[in-house]
Write an enzyme that holds these catalytic residues in place. Structure first.
Site, PDB file in Angstrom:
ATOM      1  N   SER A 165       0.848  -1.200   0.000  1.00 41.01           N
ATOM      2  CA  SER A 165       0.000   0.000   0.000  1.00 41.01           C
ATOM      3  C   SER A 165       0.878   1.243   0.000  1.00 41.01           C
ATOM      4  O   SER A 165       2.007   1.219   0.522  1.00 41.01           O
ATOM      5  CB  SER A 165      -0.867   0.022   1.263  1.00 41.01           C
ATOM      6  OG  SER A 165      -1.528   1.270   1.398  1.00 41.01           O
ATOM      7  N   TYR A 185      -1.128  -0.820  10.318  1.00 38.78           N
ATOM      8  CA  TYR A 185      -1.365  -1.184   8.908  1.00 38.78           C
ATOM      9  C   TYR A 185      -0.170  -0.747   8.056  1.00 38.78           C
ATOM     10  O   TYR A 185       0.315  -1.511   7.216  1.00 38.78           O
ATOM     11  CB  TYR A 185      -2.662  -0.528   8.434  1.00 38.78           C
ATOM     12  CG  TYR A 185      -3.029  -0.793   6.983  1.00 38.78           C
ATOM     13  CD1 TYR A 185      -3.530  -2.036   6.588  1.00 38.78           C
ATOM     14  CD2 TYR A 185      -2.903   0.199   6.016  1.00 38.78           C
ATOM     15  CE1 TYR A 185      -3.888  -2.268   5.258  1.00 38.78           C
ATOM     16  CE2 TYR A 185      -3.260  -0.026   4.703  1.00 38.78           C
ATOM     17  CZ  TYR A 185      -3.757  -1.262   4.327  1.00 38.78           C
ATOM     18  OH  TYR A 185      -4.108  -1.489   3.007  1.00 38.78           O
TER      19      TYR A 185
HETATM   20  P1  NAD Z   1     -11.730  -5.903   0.597  1.00 40.08           P
HETATM   21  O1  NAD Z   1     -12.061  -5.703   2.033  1.00 40.08           O
HETATM   22  O2  NAD Z   1     -12.744  -5.594  -0.433  1.00 40.08           O
HETATM   23  O3  NAD Z   1     -11.213  -7.403   0.372  1.00 40.08           O
HETATM   24  C1  NAD Z   1     -10.348  -8.039   1.265  1.00 40.08           C
HETATM   25  C2  NAD Z   1     -10.645  -9.527   1.257  1.00 40.08           C
HETATM   26  O4  NAD Z   1      -9.731 -10.206   2.135  1.00 40.08           O
HETATM   27  C3  NAD Z   1     -12.066  -9.866   1.754  1.00 40.08           C
HETATM   28  O5  NAD Z   1     -12.715 -10.690   0.798  1.00 40.08           O
HETATM   29  C4  NAD Z   1     -11.826 -10.602   3.060  1.00 40.08           C
HETATM   30  O6  NAD Z   1     -12.789 -11.607   3.352  1.00 40.08           O
HETATM   31  C5  NAD Z   1     -10.456 -11.212   2.810  1.00 40.08           C
HETATM   32  N1  NAD Z   1      -9.776 -11.585   4.050  1.00 40.08           N
HETATM   33  C6  NAD Z   1      -9.711 -10.892   5.222  1.00 40.08           C
HETATM   34  N2  NAD Z   1      -9.031 -11.600   6.135  1.00 40.08           N
HETATM   35  C7  NAD Z   1      -8.643 -12.756   5.544  1.00 40.08           C
HETATM   36  C8  NAD Z   1      -7.921 -13.894   5.968  1.00 40.08           C
HETATM   37  N3  NAD Z   1      -7.452 -13.997   7.228  1.00 40.08           N
HETATM   38  N4  NAD Z   1      -7.697 -14.895   5.080  1.00 40.08           N
HETATM   39  C9  NAD Z   1      -8.172 -14.807   3.817  1.00 40.08           C
HETATM   40  N5  NAD Z   1      -8.877 -13.768   3.357  1.00 40.08           N
HETATM   41  C10 NAD Z   1      -9.115 -12.756   4.212  1.00 40.08           C
HETATM   42  O7  NAD Z   1     -10.393  -5.060   0.369  1.00 40.08           O
HETATM   43  P2  NAD Z   1      -9.642  -4.517  -0.934  1.00 40.08           P
HETATM   44  O8  NAD Z   1      -9.738  -3.045  -0.942  1.00 40.08           O
HETATM   45  O9  NAD Z   1     -10.029  -5.298  -2.143  1.00 40.08           O
HETATM   46  O10 NAD Z   1      -8.144  -4.849  -0.514  1.00 40.08           O
HETATM   47  C11 NAD Z   1      -7.375  -5.871  -1.099  1.00 40.08           C
HETATM   48  C12 NAD Z   1      -5.922  -5.674  -0.681  1.00 40.08           C
HETATM   49  O11 NAD Z   1      -5.443  -4.424  -1.191  1.00 40.08           O
HETATM   50  C13 NAD Z   1      -5.701  -5.637   0.828  1.00 40.08           C
HETATM   51  O12 NAD Z   1      -4.485  -6.284   1.135  1.00 40.08           O
HETATM   52  C14 NAD Z   1      -5.599  -4.148   1.122  1.00 40.08           C
HETATM   53  O13 NAD Z   1      -4.868  -3.882   2.290  1.00 40.08           O
HETATM   54  C15 NAD Z   1      -4.882  -3.667  -0.131  1.00 40.08           C
HETATM   55  N6  NAD Z   1      -5.040  -2.228  -0.400  1.00 40.08           N
HETATM   56  C16 NAD Z   1      -6.265  -1.684  -0.626  1.00 40.08           C
HETATM   57  C17 NAD Z   1      -6.359  -0.319  -0.884  1.00 40.08           C
HETATM   58  C18 NAD Z   1      -7.679   0.369  -1.147  1.00 40.08           C
HETATM   59  O14 NAD Z   1      -7.699   1.620  -1.194  1.00 40.08           O
HETATM   60  N7  NAD Z   1      -8.760  -0.352  -1.348  1.00 40.08           N
HETATM   61  C19 NAD Z   1      -5.206   0.477  -0.921  1.00 40.08           C
HETATM   62  C20 NAD Z   1      -3.984  -0.125  -0.693  1.00 40.08           C
HETATM   63  C21 NAD Z   1      -3.913  -1.475  -0.443  1.00 40.08           C
END
Ligand code: NAD
Length: 251
Positions: free
Chosen positions: A142, A157
């Site tokens: 991130s 985080y």
């Molecule tokens: P999201 O919440 O839509 O999806 C995350 C998924 O991870 C969910 O389906 C959840 O059930 C699953 N999950 C949670 N704990 C888990 C576990 N212990 N084992 C397996 N699965 C698990 O989030 P997103 O925005 O799609 O994020 C995806 C990735 O991208 C994450 O790692 C997040 O930190 C990263 N990210 C997101 C953003 C953003 O702005 N959305 C920015 C930077 C990084």
């Protein structure tokens, strides 16, 4: 041109319908890959896999903080497909806490899913990838790791996502001779359910003001980068961190 024809990919945390993992799974499937969607809930993972274009996709339950579960599900997929070409470590959680608000439980939860999970899933696929002399591991870090938060997630985080950068680079160094690549993506502010309903209008306006491109990213913006890192287009790219942030951090 299909970039992943004949290839297979495991994507963790890919059941979230508007998430980065699901968008990545969809794009990989459009590019000819068979995709395994792993997540916490069996029905949601199965539903997400059934929704992908093309045939041969699969799904499974896997809490990435559980090493035995990671090993078992990866062994099952290898038995089913005979090959795993790509692992996307996408599962992640975040919490909008200030430094002094972080309890031991908060710390464990955020570090475990993001960082420990990335290690465990990578350890599960590496022996297989090594034995084939090929493979691409893509880790979801991130912008929060690079700039010390400032969007939504707390310091724990940022630390977890920064840990992913270190792990990605160390894996790249150790695995390069075996033909296995490891890279990280640093998304900026992307509209998904991870922040849905949790951002106030003020927070949102403040974040958008800091993005030179003037908009939140889309899940597809991140998926495109994952496709590049998964495919042979990036054959000579390893140990890199690729920014997908609309210019919100230019360094
Ligand atoms: P999201 O919440 O839509 O999806 C995350 C998924 O991870 C969910 O389906 C959840 O059930 C699953 N999950 C949670 N704990 C888990 C576990 N212990 N084992 C397996 N699965 C698990 O989030 P997103 O925005 O799609 O994020 C995806 C990735 O991208 C994450 O790692 C997040 O930190 C990263 N990210 C997101 C953003 C953003 O702005 N959305 C920015 C930077 C990084």
């Amino acid at each position: 041109m299909k970039l992943l024809d004949g290839m297979t990919a495991i994507i963790t945390g890919a059941a979230s319908p508007r998430g980065l993992g699901k968008a990545t799974a969809r794009l990989f499937a459009q590019h000819g890959a068979r995709v395994a969607i792993l997540d916490l809930d069996a029905d949601e993972a199965a539903e997400a896999a059934a929704d992908l274009p093309g045939a041969g996709h699969t799904s499974g339950v896997c809490d990435v903080t559980d090493k035995a579960a990671c090993d078992t599900v990866v062994a099952d997929i290898i038995a089913q497909w005979g090959q795993v070409d790509v692992l996307v470590n996408n599962a992640g959680i975040t919490q909008p806490l200030k430094l002094m608000e972080i309890t031991p439980h908060n710390y464990d939860a955020v570090l475990d899913v993001n960082l420990r999970g990335t290690l465990y899933m990578s350890q599960a696929v590496i022996p297989h990838m090594r034995s084939r002399g090929q493979g691409s591991i893509v880790n979801m870090s991130s912008v929060s790791a690079q700039r010390g938060g400032g969007i939504f997630g707390g310091p724990h985080y940022s630390a977890a996502k920064a840990g992913i950068l270190g792990l990605t680079k160390a894996m790249a160094r150790e695995l390069a001779a075996a033909g296995v690549r490891s890279n990280a993506i640093c998304p900026g502010f992307i509209a998904t359910d991870i922040t849905a309903g949790k951002l106030t209008d003020d927070m949102r306006a403040q974040v958008l003001a800091g993005i030179p491109m003037g908009r939140a990213g889309t899940a597809e913006d991140v998926a495109g980068c994952a496709l590049f890192l998964a495919s042979n287009l990036s054959a000579y790219v390893t140990g890199s961190e690729v920014d997908v942030n609309g210019g919100s951090l230019i360094h």
